[in-house]
Motif scaffolding. Structure first.
Motif, PDB file in Angstrom:
ATOM      1  N   LEU A   1       0.894  -1.166   0.026  1.00 44.05           N
ATOM      2  CA  LEU A   1       0.126   0.018  -0.221  1.00 44.05           C
ATOM      3  C   LEU A   1       0.942   1.227   0.035  1.00 44.05           C
ATOM      4  O   LEU A   1       0.531   2.136  -0.717  1.00 44.05           O
ATOM      5  CB  LEU A   1      -0.978   0.078   1.231  1.00 44.05           C
ATOM      6  N   GLY A   2       1.922   1.349   0.788  1.00 44.62           N
ATOM      7  CA  GLY A   2       2.916   2.221   0.891  1.00 44.62           C
ATOM      8  C   GLY A   2       3.385   2.722  -0.424  1.00 44.62           C
ATOM      9  O   GLY A   2       3.451   3.945  -0.984  1.00 44.62           O
ATOM     10  N   ALA A   3       3.915   1.610  -1.080  1.00 52.06           N
ATOM     11  CA  ALA A   3       4.378   1.937  -2.637  1.00 52.06           C
ATOM     12  C   ALA A   3       3.639   2.346  -3.533  1.00 52.06           C
ATOM     13  O   ALA A   3       3.722   3.288  -4.372  1.00 52.06           O
ATOM     14  CB  ALA A   3       5.107   0.357  -2.871  1.00 52.06           C
ATOM     15  N   MET A   4       2.155   1.750  -3.370  1.00 49.74           N
ATOM     16  CA  MET A   4       1.185   2.225  -4.218  1.00 49.74           C
ATOM     17  C   MET A   4       0.577   3.759  -4.215  1.00 49.74           C
ATOM     18  O   MET A   4       0.579   4.472  -5.134  1.00 49.74           O
ATOM     19  CB  MET A   4      -0.047   1.249  -4.358  1.00 49.74           C
ATOM     20  N   VAL A   5       0.526   4.045  -2.963  1.00 50.23           N
ATOM     21  CA  VAL A   5       0.418   5.404  -2.652  1.00 50.23           C
ATOM     22  C   VAL A   5       1.574   6.245  -2.946  1.00 50.23           C
ATOM     23  O   VAL A   5       1.125   7.546  -3.816  1.00 50.23           O
ATOM     24  CB  VAL A   5      -0.080   5.648  -1.178  1.00 50.23           C
ATOM     25  N   LEU A   6       2.600   5.960  -2.733  1.00 57.86           N
ATOM     26  CA  LEU A   6       3.851   6.974  -3.094  1.00 57.86           C
ATOM     27  C   LEU A   6       3.776   6.978  -4.632  1.00 57.86           C
ATOM     28  O   LEU A   6       4.183   7.974  -5.306  1.00 57.86           O
ATOM     29  CB  LEU A   6       5.092   6.050  -2.734  1.00 57.86           C
ATOM     30  N   GLU A   7       3.415   5.873  -5.328  1.00 59.30           N
ATOM     31  CA  GLU A   7       3.619   5.929  -6.859  1.00 59.30           C
ATOM     32  C   GLU A   7       2.355   6.979  -7.432  1.00 59.30           C
ATOM     33  O   GLU A   7       2.660   7.737  -8.329  1.00 59.30           O
ATOM     34  CB  GLU A   7       3.335   4.417  -7.364  1.00 59.30           C
ATOM     35  N   SER A   8       1.432   6.890  -6.690  1.00 53.09           N
ATOM     36  CA  SER A   8       0.259   7.525  -7.316  1.00 53.09           C
ATOM     37  C   SER A   8       0.117   9.089  -6.713  1.00 53.09           C
ATOM     38  O   SER A   8      -0.332  10.019  -7.410  1.00 53.09           O
ATOM     39  CB  SER A   8      -1.214   6.995  -7.016  1.00 53.09           C
ATOM     40  N   THR A   9       0.688   9.467  -5.371  1.00 49.56           N
ATOM     41  CA  THR A   9       0.977  10.916  -5.027  1.00 49.56           C
ATOM     42  C   THR A   9       2.274  11.447  -4.902  1.00 49.56           C
ATOM     43  O   THR A   9       2.379  12.592  -5.186  1.00 49.56           O
ATOM     44  CB  THR A   9       0.317  10.731  -3.423  1.00 49.56           C
TER      45      THR A   9
END
Length: 315
Positions: free
Chosen positions: A78-86
């Motif tokens: 989740l952290g990696a996905m949120v970092l990628e999107s934001t």
């Protein structure tokens, strides 16, 4: 030998045993005592040490949590996905910690208010959260390209990587929490006798929810650190992690029957687990045999806990 001496020897037998093991390995295993290997050893147990602090509270309150490995994986993904999107490191870290808090609180509510057995509740959560990690990532590792996020896992402070210092902070914070606060005393009280604690005014259900919430947050923090270290969120990360953590806690004197825990014992338990794995890697022991040894350590830890419990009942 006086009664006091025997009591001290019994209390610190695991510490003395680890010191003897460390000295023997330093002279018998090549490169074990090198500074690079010692730092590597400490770094390898950083995540186990962090999560063991809160697992200690769960076990002390007569519960346990099998979902920590899945929480680590999901928080990292989740952290990696949120970092990628934001593109925001604080938001990514916040999202991972929030997810961990919700998972932990959910476990606490299931166990405390809905009266679901801890084994069943956390086993179900373990499967569901691991499934969510695979669904969210489509079964693939989620790469991290932001170098500022890597600092979370590889920044060196006073010669030691940041995860080691964070583990030390966890040991200090949760040691104080266990031994010098009402929260810690109440945790041990409900582990010793939940009904007596309830009659004494302890809000048992709410306290258990808080314990599991802390467990979820710390597991999520460990997951974010792991994803920073390996530069990706891996949905299959930390498989079997929960058994290593429980083994370390029980080796450190945390009773599976509840009501008994020592933070220094947990430190020793974590170091024993890490040292054994480190030595097997140095000796190039096959991974299949490593699984066997880890299982034997878990069995030995449980048998030791049983023997201690029986001895205390006789006394």
């Amino acid at each position: 030998m006086t009664h006091t001496s025997r009591a001290l020897l019994k209390e610190h037998s695991m510490t003395l045993g680890y010191l003897v093991l460390f000295v023997v390995l330093s002279f018998s295993v090549e490169n074990f005592f090198s500074s690079a290997n010692i730092v590597g050893l400490l770094l390898s147990v950083a995540q186990i040490g962090m999560v063991a602090c809160t697992m200690m509270l769960c076990l002390a309150s007569r519960d346990f949590d099998l979902s920590v490995g899945s929480t680590i994986a999901f928080a990292g993904v989740l952290g990696a996905m949120v970092l990628e999107s934001t593109g925001s490191v604080p938001i990514a870290i916040g999202a991972g910690l929030l997810a961990g808090a919700l998972i932990g609180a959910g476990n606490g509510v299931l166990i405390s208010y809905l009266r679901v057995n801890a084994l069943i509740a956390t086993l179900a959560t373990m499967l569901m959260v691991r499934g969510l990690a695979f669904i969210a990532s489509k079964g693939q590792a989620v790469g991290i390209a932001d170098e500022s996020f890597f600092a979370f896992g590889d920044t060196v402070v006073l010669g030691l990587p940041l995860p080691i210092w964070m583990t030390v902070v966890c040991f200090i914070v949760f040691g104080v929490l266990l031994n010098h606060t009402v929260f810690g005393r109440n945790t041990l009280a409900i582990g010793g006798n939940p009904e007596a604690a309830r009659l004494a005014g302890v809000r048992v259900e709410r306290l258990r929810v808080w314990i599991f919430l802390l467990q979820g947050v710390v597991a999520a923090l460990a997951g974010l650190i792991l994803s920073a270290r390996i530069t990706s969120g891996q949905p299959n990360a930390a498989t079997g992690f929960e058994l290593d953590v429980i083994s370390a806690c029980v080796l450190g004197g945390v009773s599976l029957a509840g009501g008994k825990a020592r933070i220094f014992g947990v430190v020793i338990g974590v170091l024993i687990m890490g040292t054994v794995e480190n030595v097997m890697n140095l000796l190039n022991v096959d991974a299949f045999y490593q699984y066997l040894v880890r299982g034997l350590i878990l069995l030995a830890a449980v048998l030791l806990d049983q023997l201690k419990t029986r001895g205390e009942r006789r006394n």
